[in-house]
Design a protein around this motif. Structure first.
Motif, mmCIF file in Angstrom:
data_model
loop_
_atom_site.group_PDB
_atom_site.id
_atom_site.type_symbol
_atom_site.label_atom_id
_atom_site.label_comp_id
_atom_site.label_asym_id
_atom_site.label_seq_id
_atom_site.Cartn_x
_atom_site.Cartn_y
_atom_site.Cartn_z
ATOM 1 N N THR A 113 31.627 27.837 -1.343
ATOM 2 C CA THR A 113 31.188 29.188 -1.014
ATOM 3 C C THR A 113 31.154 29.349 0.504
ATOM 4 O O THR A 113 31.621 28.478 1.245
ATOM 5 C CB THR A 113 29.799 29.457 -1.646
ATOM 6 O OG1 THR A 113 29.475 30.842 -1.470
ATOM 7 C CG2 THR A 113 28.719 28.587 -1.052
ATOM 8 N N PHE A 114 30.581 30.460 0.983
ATOM 9 C CA PHE A 114 30.474 30.717 2.424
ATOM 10 C C PHE A 114 29.116 30.197 2.905
ATOM 11 O O PHE A 114 28.231 30.965 3.255
ATOM 12 C CB PHE A 114 30.579 32.215 2.712
ATOM 13 C CG PHE A 114 31.863 32.867 2.276
ATOM 14 C CD1 PHE A 114 32.990 32.129 1.939
ATOM 15 C CD2 PHE A 114 31.952 34.248 2.201
ATOM 16 C CE1 PHE A 114 34.167 32.744 1.542
ATOM 17 C CE2 PHE A 114 33.126 34.877 1.812
ATOM 18 C CZ PHE A 114 34.237 34.124 1.482
ATOM 19 N N HIS A 115 28.945 28.903 2.919
ATOM 20 C CA HIS A 115 27.614 28.331 3.154
ATOM 21 C C HIS A 115 27.263 28.198 4.620
ATOM 22 O O HIS A 115 26.120 27.881 4.948
ATOM 23 C CB HIS A 115 27.506 26.962 2.482
ATOM 24 C CG HIS A 115 28.381 25.906 3.100
ATOM 25 N ND1 HIS A 115 29.751 25.971 3.049
ATOM 26 C CD2 HIS A 115 28.075 24.787 3.795
ATOM 27 C CE1 HIS A 115 30.254 24.925 3.681
ATOM 28 N NE2 HIS A 115 29.266 24.187 4.139
ATOM 29 N N CYS B 66 27.931 30.745 6.959
ATOM 30 C CA CYS B 66 27.893 32.058 7.601
ATOM 31 C C CYS B 66 26.509 32.281 8.217
ATOM 32 O O CYS B 66 25.493 31.938 7.610
ATOM 33 C CB CYS B 66 28.157 33.166 6.583
ATOM 34 S SG CYS B 66 29.858 33.288 6.050
ATOM 35 N N ASN C 107 24.324 34.473 8.293
ATOM 36 C CA ASN C 107 23.960 35.658 7.526
ATOM 37 C C ASN C 107 22.926 35.215 6.503
ATOM 38 O O ASN C 107 23.150 34.241 5.774
ATOM 39 C CB ASN C 107 25.206 36.233 6.844
ATOM 40 C CG ASN C 107 24.902 37.365 5.900
ATOM 41 O OD1 ASN C 107 24.470 37.136 4.771
ATOM 42 N ND2 ASN C 107 25.134 38.583 6.334
ATOM 43 N N SER D 89 24.176 35.036 2.788
ATOM 44 C CA SER D 89 25.121 33.951 2.536
ATOM 45 C C SER D 89 24.402 32.606 2.466
ATOM 46 O O SER D 89 24.688 31.773 1.592
ATOM 47 C CB SER D 89 26.191 33.915 3.634
ATOM 48 O OG SER D 89 27.061 35.016 3.518
ATOM 49 N N ASP E 148 28.848 35.056 -3.615
ATOM 50 C CA ASP E 148 29.329 35.770 -2.441
ATOM 51 C C ASP E 148 30.710 36.358 -2.707
ATOM 52 O O ASP E 148 31.269 36.234 -3.795
ATOM 53 C CB ASP E 148 29.329 34.875 -1.191
ATOM 54 C CG ASP E 148 28.817 35.604 0.046
ATOM 55 O OD1 ASP E 148 29.037 36.825 0.153
ATOM 56 O OD2 ASP E 148 28.185 34.966 0.892
#
Length: 356
Positions: free
Chosen positions: A11-13, A15, A17, A20, A112
């Motif tokens: 995943t987008f781990h 970011c 954010n 996220s 995400d």
């Protein structure tokens, strides 16, 4: 439950954010809580990292950040780095070399917007469609196509990659339509990990001298700024912006890290957001909230509120003061919690089947 598996979560781990970070942490810790040996797959790409940090310092381009805010964005970024390093992760590997991954019984792609072809730096990366991933089970959990709309479809080469998944689940109607059109089969509809495993993100609430509403997002429309500012004056509730500057609020906590974010959400009297995970955290905390999603996040927020029968929380330029008073002064309706509970059972059943 079947025997525990060695599971990699893709995943987008990393970011910078809040959403996220928390969706990644909730999913990997949620899987570990179900008995699996789960870790985040720690991919890296220099161009992606540079783009991420540019966005971290300049989140509202073309409007540039104020010079005196840059140290605060830097402090925020450092807190994220420390939080990333505390997560259970694999050995680092290059984003374009997933073949380096070995020893996993299953790879779970998501949550995400991992399938968003229009993501400014992750869009179109084949790894998130399973390219080069050698695990015997390839599963998506709560995957989203973000602002890639269902009417635009999926090109044949990406359809072929999706067809390799052994089990597919999505978190929104837009993604459901895209998968049905591509594969001719119905994917499971599941909850975002923060809603599925809410205890992971449950921290002690911030204690404040004055009641506050947490403002999460940036580039809010002028009409919303006017309405929320007027509501704040009527109610006496302070407006506090987390993670970003919003010049129309009273106080800014730009430098807040992801743990502080969760604590601020837990202590808030209400939430004002144009982000998907702003809505998610408001719902997990049963907080009064309003949302007016940006164009980029429209699909995600629309489909979340539709799925949970929470459409009334999406405000527009036609929403009057009475609407803001009601939505920011009253927790979400009980039916919304009932819908979350039902989807939580459905989501758990999907994971048991896909990893069973």
């Amino acid at each position: 439950m079947a025997s525990p598996l060695r599971v990699g979560v893709l995943t987008f781990h990393r970011c910078i954010n809040y959403g996220s970070y928390w969706q990644a942490r909730c999913l990997v810790e949620g899987l570990r809580g179900r008995g699996h040996d789960a870790v985040l797959l720690d991919h890296h790409d220099d161009d992606v990292a540079r783009a991420e940090w540019r966005c971290a310092f300049q989140p509202s381009l073309p409007l540039r950040s104020r010079a005196d805010d840059l140290p605060r964005y830097k402090a925020k970024g450092r807190k994220f780095l420390a939080a990333f390093d505390a997560l259970p992760q694999s050995e680092r590997f290059r984003l374009d070399q997933p073949e380096a991954l070995e020893g996993f019984d299953a790879v779970v792609v998501g949550s995400d917007e991992v399938w968003n072809f229009r993501h400014p730096w992750y869009g179109g990366k084949p790894i998130f469609f399973g390219e080069g991933v050698g695990a015997p089970r390839l599963v998506s959990y709560a995957a989203s196509f973000g602002n890639h709309d269902a009417v635009d479809g999926i090109a044949p080469e990406w359809v072929a990659r999706l067809a390799r998944f052994t089990a597919i689940s999505v978190r929104d109607e837009n993604a459901r339509r895209l998968v049905i059109e591509a594969l001719g089969e119905e994917p499971a509809m599941v909850l975002d990990p923060c809603l599925q495993f809410p205890d992971v993100a449950r921290v002690a609430p911030t204690v404040a001298e004055r009641r506050y509403a947490l403002v999460y997002g940036h580039i809010f429309p002028d009409w919303l700024q006017v309405q929320v500012t007027a509501w704040s004056k009527r109610s006496g509730v302070e407006l506090v912006s987390v993670g970003y500057r919003n010049d129309w609020v009273e106080r800014h906590l730009i430098e807040a890290g992801p743990i502080e974010f969760a604590s601020l959400m837990a202590g808030a009297s209400a939430v004002v957001t144009n982000f998907f995970h702003g809505c998610v955290f408001a719902l997990t905390g049963n907080k009064p909230f309003v949302t007016s999603p940006s164009e980029y996040r429209f699909n995600k927020v629309r489909d979340l509120t539709n799925a949970l029968d929470a459409r009334e929380h999406v405000v527009t330029a036609d929403s009057d003061a009475g609407v803001f008073d009601r939505l920011l002064g009253t927790p979400p309706a009980a039916r919304i919690g009932d819908a979350i509970d039902a989807l939580r059972v459905q989501s758990g059943a999907f994971l048991d089947s896909a990893l069973g």
